[in-house]
Write a protein that holds these residues in place. Sequence first.
Motif, PDB file in Angstrom:
ATOM      1  N   ALA A   1       0.868  -1.184   0.000  1.00  0.00           N
ATOM      2  CA  ALA A   1       0.000   0.000   0.000  1.00  0.00           C
ATOM      3  C   ALA A   1       0.899   1.227   0.000  1.00  0.00           C
ATOM      4  N   ARG A   2       0.465   2.261  -0.685  1.00  0.00           N
ATOM      5  CA  ARG A   2       1.187   3.526  -0.624  1.00  0.00           C
ATOM      6  C   ARG A   2       0.182   4.664  -0.531  1.00  0.00           C
ATOM      7  N   ASP A   3       0.303   5.509   0.485  1.00  0.00           N
ATOM      8  CA  ASP A   3      -0.283   6.852   0.437  1.00  0.00           C
ATOM      9  C   ASP A   3       0.691   7.767   1.166  1.00  0.00           C
ATOM     10  N   GLY A   4       1.517   8.429   0.354  1.00  0.00           N
ATOM     11  CA  GLY A   4       2.664   9.135   0.907  1.00  0.00           C
ATOM     12  C   GLY A   4       3.737   8.087   1.146  1.00  0.00           C
ATOM     13  N   VAL A   5       3.793   7.561   2.347  1.00  0.00           N
ATOM     14  CA  VAL A   5       4.725   6.463   2.611  1.00  0.00           C
ATOM     15  C   VAL A   5       4.221   5.183   1.923  1.00  0.00           C
ATOM     16  N   GLY A   6       5.140   4.395   1.428  1.00  0.00           N
ATOM     17  CA  GLY A   6       4.797   3.098   0.844  1.00  0.00           C
ATOM     18  C   GLY A   6       5.264   1.987   1.759  1.00  0.00           C
ATOM     19  N   ILE A   7       4.418   0.985   1.939  1.00  0.00           N
ATOM     20  CA  ILE A   7       4.800  -0.183   2.741  1.00  0.00           C
ATOM     21  C   ILE A   7       4.588  -1.430   1.889  1.00  0.00           C
ATOM     22  N   THR A   8       5.646  -2.192   1.710  1.00  0.00           N
ATOM     23  CA  THR A   8       5.546  -3.494   1.055  1.00  0.00           C
ATOM     24  C   THR A   8       6.021  -4.525   2.059  1.00  0.00           C
ATOM     25  N   VAL A   9       5.206  -5.540   2.272  1.00  0.00           N
ATOM     26  CA  VAL A   9       5.634  -6.652   3.117  1.00  0.00           C
ATOM     27  C   VAL A   9       5.631  -7.903   2.246  1.00  0.00           C
ATOM     28  N   ALA A  10       6.777  -8.515   2.089  1.00  0.00           N
ATOM     29  CA  ALA A  10       6.891  -9.750   1.305  1.00  0.00           C
ATOM     30  C   ALA A  10       7.214 -10.886   2.262  1.00  0.00           C
ATOM     31  N   TYR A  11       6.548 -12.016   2.052  1.00  0.00           N
ATOM     32  CA  TYR A  11       6.697 -13.156   2.961  1.00  0.00           C
ATOM     33  C   TYR A  11       7.466 -14.281   2.268  1.00  0.00           C
ATOM     34  N   PHE A  12       8.367 -14.894   3.028  1.00  0.00           N
ATOM     35  CA  PHE A  12       9.199 -15.977   2.511  1.00  0.00           C
ATOM     36  C   PHE A  12       9.247 -17.109   3.529  1.00  0.00           C
ATOM     37  N   ARG A  13       9.492 -18.303   3.014  1.00  0.00           N
ATOM     38  CA  ARG A  13       9.532 -19.496   3.871  1.00  0.00           C
ATOM     39  C   ARG A  13      10.658 -19.424   4.886  1.00  0.00           C
ATOM     40  N   ASP A  14      11.840 -18.939   4.443  1.00  0.00           N
ATOM     41  CA  ASP A  14      13.009 -18.965   5.333  1.00  0.00           C
ATOM     42  C   ASP A  14      14.047 -17.941   4.859  1.00  0.00           C
ATOM     43  N   GLU A  15      15.117 -17.836   5.601  1.00  0.00           N
ATOM     44  CA  GLU A  15      16.183 -16.874   5.294  1.00  0.00           C
ATOM     45  C   GLU A  15      16.858 -17.203   3.960  1.00  0.00           C
ATOM     46  N   GLU A  16      16.934 -18.489   3.631  1.00  0.00           N
ATOM     47  CA  GLU A  16      17.570 -18.900   2.377  1.00  0.00           C
ATOM     48  C   GLU A  16      16.784 -18.328   1.190  1.00  0.00           C
ATOM     49  N   ALA A  17      15.470 -18.357   1.282  1.00  0.00           N
ATOM     50  CA  ALA A  17      14.629 -17.825   0.194  1.00  0.00           C
ATOM     51  C   ALA A  17      14.837 -16.316   0.063  1.00  0.00           C
ATOM     52  N   ILE A  18      14.971 -15.616   1.187  1.00  0.00           N
ATOM     53  CA  ILE A  18      15.221 -14.164   1.149  1.00  0.00           C
ATOM     54  C   ILE A  18      16.578 -13.896   0.502  1.00  0.00           C
ATOM     55  N   ALA A  19      17.586 -14.681   0.873  1.00  0.00           N
ATOM     56  CA  ALA A  19      18.935 -14.489   0.325  1.00  0.00           C
ATOM     57  C   ALA A  19      18.955 -14.738  -1.177  1.00  0.00           C
ATOM     58  N   ALA A  20      18.237 -15.762  -1.628  1.00  0.00           N
ATOM     59  CA  ALA A  20      18.206 -16.076  -3.062  1.00  0.00           C
ATOM     60  C   ALA A  20      17.565 -14.927  -3.847  1.00  0.00           C
ATOM     61  N   TRP A  21      16.504 -14.358  -3.296  1.00  0.00           N
ATOM     62  CA  TRP A  21      15.827 -13.238  -3.961  1.00  0.00           C
ATOM     63  C   TRP A  21      16.745 -12.007  -3.979  1.00  0.00           C
ATOM     64  N   ARG A  22      17.431 -11.789  -2.879  1.00  0.00           N
ATOM     65  CA  ARG A  22      18.363 -10.673  -2.802  1.00  0.00           C
ATOM     66  C   ARG A  22      19.452 -10.776  -3.867  1.00  0.00           C
ATOM     67  N   GLU A  23      19.852 -12.005  -4.152  1.00  0.00           N
ATOM     68  CA  GLU A  23      20.957 -12.221  -5.107  1.00  0.00           C
ATOM     69  C   GLU A  23      20.499 -12.291  -6.560  1.00  0.00           C
ATOM     70  N   HIS A  24      19.203 -12.255  -6.802  1.00  0.00           N
ATOM     71  CA  HIS A  24      18.728 -12.286  -8.190  1.00  0.00           C
ATOM     72  C   HIS A  24      19.302 -11.069  -8.930  1.00  0.00           C
ATOM     73  N   PRO A  25      19.989 -11.269 -10.051  1.00  0.00           N
ATOM     74  CA  PRO A  25      20.711 -10.164 -10.698  1.00  0.00           C
ATOM     75  C   PRO A  25      19.796  -8.987 -11.084  1.00  0.00           C
ATOM     76  N   GLU A  26      18.613  -9.288 -11.589  1.00  0.00           N
ATOM     77  CA  GLU A  26      17.722  -8.207 -12.004  1.00  0.00           C
ATOM     78  C   GLU A  26      17.218  -7.413 -10.788  1.00  0.00           C
ATOM     79  N   HIS A  27      17.036  -8.113  -9.673  1.00  0.00           N
ATOM     80  CA  HIS A  27      16.611  -7.467  -8.431  1.00  0.00           C
ATOM     81  C   HIS A  27      17.725  -6.556  -7.899  1.00  0.00           C
TER      82      HIS A  27
END
Lengths: 114, 114
Positions: B54-80
């Motif tokens: 949601a965004r109105d002025g400030v934007g808040i995005t909450v993304a949910y992942f199974r575990d830290e490994e999934a977050i790390a993999a997304w972080r390392e995606h080259p396009e991301h």
Amino acid sequence: MDTGDPIAVTPEPPYYAVIFTSLLSPDTEGYGEAADRMFELVKGMPGYLGAEHARDGVGITVAYFRDEEAIAAWREHPEHAEVRARGRKQWYDAFELRIARVERAYGFRRSEVD
Amino acid sequence: MDTGDPIAVTPEPPYYAVIFTSLLSPDTEGYGEAADRMFELVKGMPGYLGAEHARDGVGITVAYFRDEEAIAAWREHPEHAEVRARGRKQWYDAFELRIARVERAYGFRRSEVD
């Protein structure tokens, strides 16, 4: 509603986040006033660290607390309990409440890097 | 941007939340397209569970992942990684990124109680 800083200024982790995502019902009479009152009240709670809020369609409020005890104390505040009951009865079509332990955080401010 | 269900349908905790709160700069050229592309990409990542935005002025995005490994993999995606760099350079005046472990969750749907 006024949550203070739009991006909450929080201490070094660990601390806790209460993530409240909601869809309003068509009957929002009294909702804005109640939300303002809740932010006013929670600011006085020991261990409250700040909050962020945005709504466009879905609403997301993230409130930050020092520990689980601070969350429990806020949950037990009589006026808060009353407003939660009214929320389920009148204002919300759906919500999800998630309690999460913030383990890492990283901030960026443009003024710091210019 | 289309995050799928406005309130993410997530499994029983524990799982992880990436809470991204941001203030946009005046130069948002290309931002909407990039955000749409990121949601399209993240949906294909193993361990991605859903997101809310949601965004109105400030934007808040909450993304949910199974575990830290999934977050790390997304972080390392080259396009991301490329889009994050552009975000710091162009789109954001400020942001805070918090990684949190969801420990408890509670949902309410009006249709369930009518």
